[in-house]
Design a protein around this motif. Structure first.
Motif, short mmCIF file in Angstrom:
data_model
loop_
_atom_site.label_atom_id
_atom_site.label_comp_id
_atom_site.label_asym_id
_atom_site.label_seq_id
_atom_site.Cartn_x
_atom_site.Cartn_y
_atom_site.Cartn_z
N GLU A 458 0.80 -1.22 0.00
CA GLU A 458 0.00 0.00 0.00
C GLU A 458 0.83 1.27 0.00
OE1 GLU A 458 -3.91 -0.21 2.22
OE2 GLU A 458 -2.72 -1.65 3.36
N GLY A 459 2.13 1.15 -0.27
CA GLY A 459 2.94 2.36 -0.33
C GLY A 459 4.36 2.14 0.16
N LEU A 460 4.95 3.21 0.66
CA LEU A 460 6.34 3.21 1.10
C LEU A 460 6.42 2.85 2.58
CD1 LEU A 460 9.33 4.00 0.34
CD2 LEU A 460 8.74 6.32 1.11
N SER A 461 7.45 2.12 2.95
CA SER A 461 7.67 1.77 4.36
C SER A 461 8.56 2.82 5.02
CB SER A 461 8.33 0.40 4.48
OG SER A 461 9.66 0.45 3.98
N VAL A 462 8.55 2.85 6.34
CA VAL A 462 9.46 3.73 7.07
C VAL A 462 10.90 3.31 6.79
CG1 VAL A 462 10.24 4.41 9.37
CG2 VAL A 462 7.80 4.30 8.88
N ARG A 463 11.14 2.01 6.70
CA ARG A 463 12.49 1.53 6.37
C ARG A 463 12.93 2.07 5.02
NH1 ARG A 463 14.99 -1.20 1.99
NH2 ARG A 463 16.65 -2.57 2.76
N GLY A 464 12.03 2.02 4.01
CA GLY A 464 12.37 2.54 2.69
C GLY A 464 12.63 4.03 2.71
N LEU A 465 11.86 4.77 3.51
CA LEU A 465 12.05 6.22 3.60
C LEU A 465 13.41 6.54 4.20
CD1 LEU A 465 10.63 9.07 3.33
CD2 LEU A 465 10.13 8.82 5.76
N LEU A 466 13.81 5.81 5.26
CA LEU A 466 15.09 6.07 5.90
C LEU A 466 16.26 5.72 4.98
CD1 LEU A 466 14.35 4.86 9.55
CD2 LEU A 466 14.45 7.21 8.70
N VAL A 467 16.13 4.64 4.22
CA VAL A 467 17.19 4.28 3.27
C VAL A 467 17.28 5.35 2.18
CG1 VAL A 467 17.91 2.58 1.55
CG2 VAL A 467 17.02 1.82 3.76
N TRP A 468 16.13 5.86 1.75
CA TRP A 468 16.12 6.96 0.76
C TRP A 468 16.84 8.19 1.32
CZ3 TRP A 468 12.80 11.52 0.93
CH2 TRP A 468 12.81 12.26 -0.26
N LEU A 469 16.61 8.51 2.58
CA LEU A 469 17.31 9.63 3.20
C LEU A 469 18.82 9.37 3.25
CD1 LEU A 469 14.94 10.52 6.19
CD2 LEU A 469 15.35 11.88 4.15
N ALA A 470 19.21 8.13 3.48
CA ALA A 470 20.64 7.80 3.51
C ALA A 470 21.28 8.08 2.16
CB ALA A 470 20.83 6.34 3.90
N SER A 488 2.69 4.12 3.34
CA SER A 488 1.51 3.28 3.46
C SER A 488 0.76 3.66 4.73
CB SER A 488 1.91 1.81 3.53
OG SER A 488 2.59 1.54 4.75
N PRO A 489 -0.52 3.29 4.85
CA PRO A 489 -1.26 3.64 6.08
C PRO A 489 -0.59 3.17 7.36
CG PRO A 489 -2.79 2.93 4.37
CD PRO A 489 -1.41 2.68 3.83
N ASP A 490 -0.09 1.93 7.36
CA ASP A 490 0.58 1.43 8.57
C ASP A 490 1.86 2.20 8.85
OD1 ASP A 490 -1.40 -0.41 8.98
OD2 ASP A 490 -0.30 -2.10 8.12
N SER A 491 2.62 2.51 7.80
CA SER A 491 3.87 3.23 8.00
C SER A 491 3.62 4.68 8.39
CB SER A 491 4.73 3.17 6.72
OG SER A 491 5.20 1.85 6.51
N ALA A 492 2.54 5.27 7.88
CA ALA A 492 2.19 6.64 8.30
C ALA A 492 1.87 6.67 9.78
CB ALA A 492 1.02 7.16 7.47
N GLN A 493 1.16 5.64 10.27
CA GLN A 493 0.87 5.57 11.70
C GLN A 493 2.14 5.37 12.51
OE1 GLN A 493 -2.05 6.27 13.12
NE2 GLN A 493 -0.92 6.13 15.04
N HIS A 494 3.05 4.54 11.98
CA HIS A 494 4.34 4.36 12.63
C HIS A 494 5.08 5.70 12.70
CE1 HIS A 494 8.52 2.20 12.60
NE2 HIS A 494 8.27 2.78 13.75
N MET A 495 5.02 6.48 11.63
CA MET A 495 5.71 7.77 11.59
C MET A 495 5.09 8.75 12.59
SD MET A 495 8.23 9.43 10.28
CE MET A 495 8.67 8.42 8.86
N ARG A 496 3.78 8.66 12.82
CA ARG A 496 3.14 9.53 13.81
C ARG A 496 3.72 9.31 15.19
NH1 ARG A 496 -1.15 8.48 10.21
NH2 ARG A 496 -2.07 10.45 9.47
N ASN A 497 4.10 8.09 15.49
CA ASN A 497 4.71 7.78 16.78
C ASN A 497 6.21 8.08 16.78
OD1 ASN A 497 2.23 6.77 17.79
ND2 ASN A 497 2.61 4.80 16.81
N LEU A 498 6.84 7.90 15.62
CA LEU A 498 8.28 8.07 15.52
C LEU A 498 8.67 9.55 15.51
CD1 LEU A 498 10.67 6.07 15.14
CD2 LEU A 498 10.53 6.55 12.68
N ALA A 499 7.91 10.36 14.77
CA ALA A 499 8.20 11.79 14.64
C ALA A 499 6.87 12.54 14.64
CB ALA A 499 9.00 12.07 13.37
#
Length: 517
Positions: A458-470, A488-499
């Motif tokens: 359903e989209g990009l993962s937090v792991r993929g976003l961090l590797v992209w930043l690297a 993705s919806p799950d990763s967006a929710q993870h990001m809400r908690n992470l940042a």
């Protein structure tokens, strides 16, 4: 009225740093509040990240409070109020110290005031904040400001955007709970925090409390409904912000969900708030980028350890010889492996510039009346639900409550490929207008970084976003804004908690199936 300059500090008592905290801070800073103290009794890391991310450039502070389990609501409020009074006294002393270091020969003395609110209460002056201190002689200990109870306004779930813009229906003046007040108190009249026993009346004598119109405040006296909100009110959004039946049981929700009268917020006041919100969101995006960059090395190290484990599991020797044939196993460096990662080495995709035209033939422009320049959109077929808008001159603009930072905004749009028609998200204020994308013969005004490819169904993962930043160490904050919309919806929710400071830049959570789209 005191000859000293009034200086107002707001203390907000929070328990959950949900998506309304940033909007609460923005509204009260736009009013002209001199300092906001966030008294946090439970969210800790989420509120800390938001407040400390803004505290370098904005007058906000975070004060965590650990409370005993099982405290009754009144005892809980008393303890938080004591902490608020004590913390604000420290803040004002620090402000006085900063004034002493001023180069001016005689710093203007301050008349310190304190207003303690919950996170679902918003101070709304009738005119300007300074008017609320008129008619308050030196012996005035506090000013009583009445509640104005706002209902859910028919929203089945909280709509994106600022709460004051989208919840405009309130109970009639005769509603009993409107007699409740919060006290705007002179700090010097408050007792020491340890001696405070009344969290609502603040241990202040009733004969030293006045109303906003200057008349004496008498708690037990009947008051005409037409006099309730002279000078301003505390707009209370209990139904809009309650998180469930544990916070607001069904009988209480039925009591407070009152929507008999409408009061639309002044456009000038909303524009002032949104201009400031965009400045604050620029810092929030930069703080969020710094927060994520701090996690990049950890993510890369986890990937390296994963590769080492995979290699260790392979039944291949370091040196192999078969008769006349031999080879040495060569392990590529981690950086070399990362170059093969499609997030780390994201490739450019073709994009195009467009104009947005309504069915009436009007091009989309900014909201403020002094902005008459059509938006230019940058759109890519590979990521059809992401659209970045800016103007030819690159000036700041307002588009509803959408974060418009660094002269542009990126939006999660609904896209109809057959008709090339889009709908903007709710927070822009234009979601009900279908807009046709018209190709524009101008090159993109910015060199946008290539976006990472989706690595989840359903989209990009937090792991993929961090590797992209690297792989993009010089990334600009507005490029991060575009990439966050791919989560993705799950990763967006993870990001809400992470940042949590990035809340305003994330794609909206999926709507329940029974809700209209």
């Amino acid at each position: 009225m005191s000859a000293r300059r009034p200086r107002l500090t707001c203390a907000v008592l929070i328990r959950q740093a949900d998506r309304h905290l940033m909007g609460w801070l923005t509204w009260h800073l736009a009013l002209g509040v001199d300092h906001i103290a966030v008294i946090d009794s439970g969210t800790c890391d989420r509120a800390r990240q938001i407040v400390q991310g803004l505290g370098r450039n904005w007058p906000v502070s975070w004060h965590p409070v650990e409370l005993q389990d099982g405290l009754e609501p009144e005892a809980r409020r008393l303890e938080l109020t004591r902490h608020a009074v004590d913390h604000v006294r420290q803040v004002t002393q620090a402000l006085d110290g900063a004034d002493d270091e001023d180069m001016s020969p005689e710093p203007e003395p301050a008349d310190d005031w304190l207003l303690i609110l919950d996170a679902d209460e918003y101070l709304v002056p009738e005119y300007n904040l300074s008017d609320m201190f008129q008619g308050t002689p030196e012996d005035t200990a506090a000013v009583a400001i009445h509640w104005r109870i706002y209902g859910a306004a028919g929203h089945l779930s909280p709509p994106p955007g600022h709460i004051l813009a989208h919840h405009t229906w309130h109970a009639p003046p005769s509603f009993t709970d409107h007699k409740f007040v919060r006290l705007l108190a002179r700090l010097e009249h408050l007792p020491e925090a340890s001696g405070l026993t009344d969290p609502l009346g603040l241990n202040l004598p009733a004969d030293r409390i006045r109303r906003l119109d200057g008349s004496p405040y008498q708690p037990s006296a009947d008051i005409s409904p037409t006099e309730l909100w002279i000078g301003g009110s505390i707009q209370h959004y209990v139904c809009a912000q309650a998180h469930g039946e544990d916070e607001l049981p069904a009988p209480l929700r039925a009591h407070y969900d009152r929507n008999e009268q409408m009061k639309v917020m002044s456009l000038d006041r909303l524009w002032d708030m949104r201009r400031l919100a965009n400045q604050i969101q620029e810092q929030a995006l930069q703080a969020g980028l710094a927060r994520l960059r701090g996690l990049v090395a950890q993510q890369v190290e986890e990937i390296r350890l994963h590769w080492e484990k995979q290699e260790a599991d392979l039944p291949i020797g370091n040196h192999v010889q078969h008769g006349t044939f031999q080879y040495d196993r060569v392990r590529p460096p981690s950086q070399g492996r990362l170059l093969l990662d499609e997030q780390f080495s994201a490739s450019y995709r073709v994009g195009q510039t467009v104009l947005l035209r309504s069915s009436e033939g009007r091009l989309l422009e900014g909201d403020q009346p002094d902005h008459r320049e059509p938006f230019i959109g940058f759109w890519q077929a590979g990521t059809p639900h992401v659209l970045t808008l800016y103007t030819q001159e690159g000036k700041p603009f307002i588009l509803g409550d959408a974060p418009c930072v660094f002269g542009m905004t990126s939006l999660h749009i609904s896209f109809n490929a057959d008709r090339r028609v889009i709908h903007l998200p709710h927070e822009t204020g234009h979601s009900s207008t279908p807009l046709e994308m018209i190709p524009a013969s101008v090159p993109p005004a910015h060199l946008f970084a290539p976006l990472p490819q989706a690595d989840e169904p359903e989209g990009l993962s937090v792991r993929g976003l961090l590797v992209w930043l690297a792989g993009h160490p010089n990334l600009r904050p507005y490029d991060l804004h575009r990439a966050l919309l791919l989560l993705s919806p799950d990763s967006a929710q993870h990001m809400r908690n992470l940042a949590p400071i990035l809340e305003s830049f994330l794609p909206p959570p999926p709507r329940a199936a029974f809700l209209p789209r």
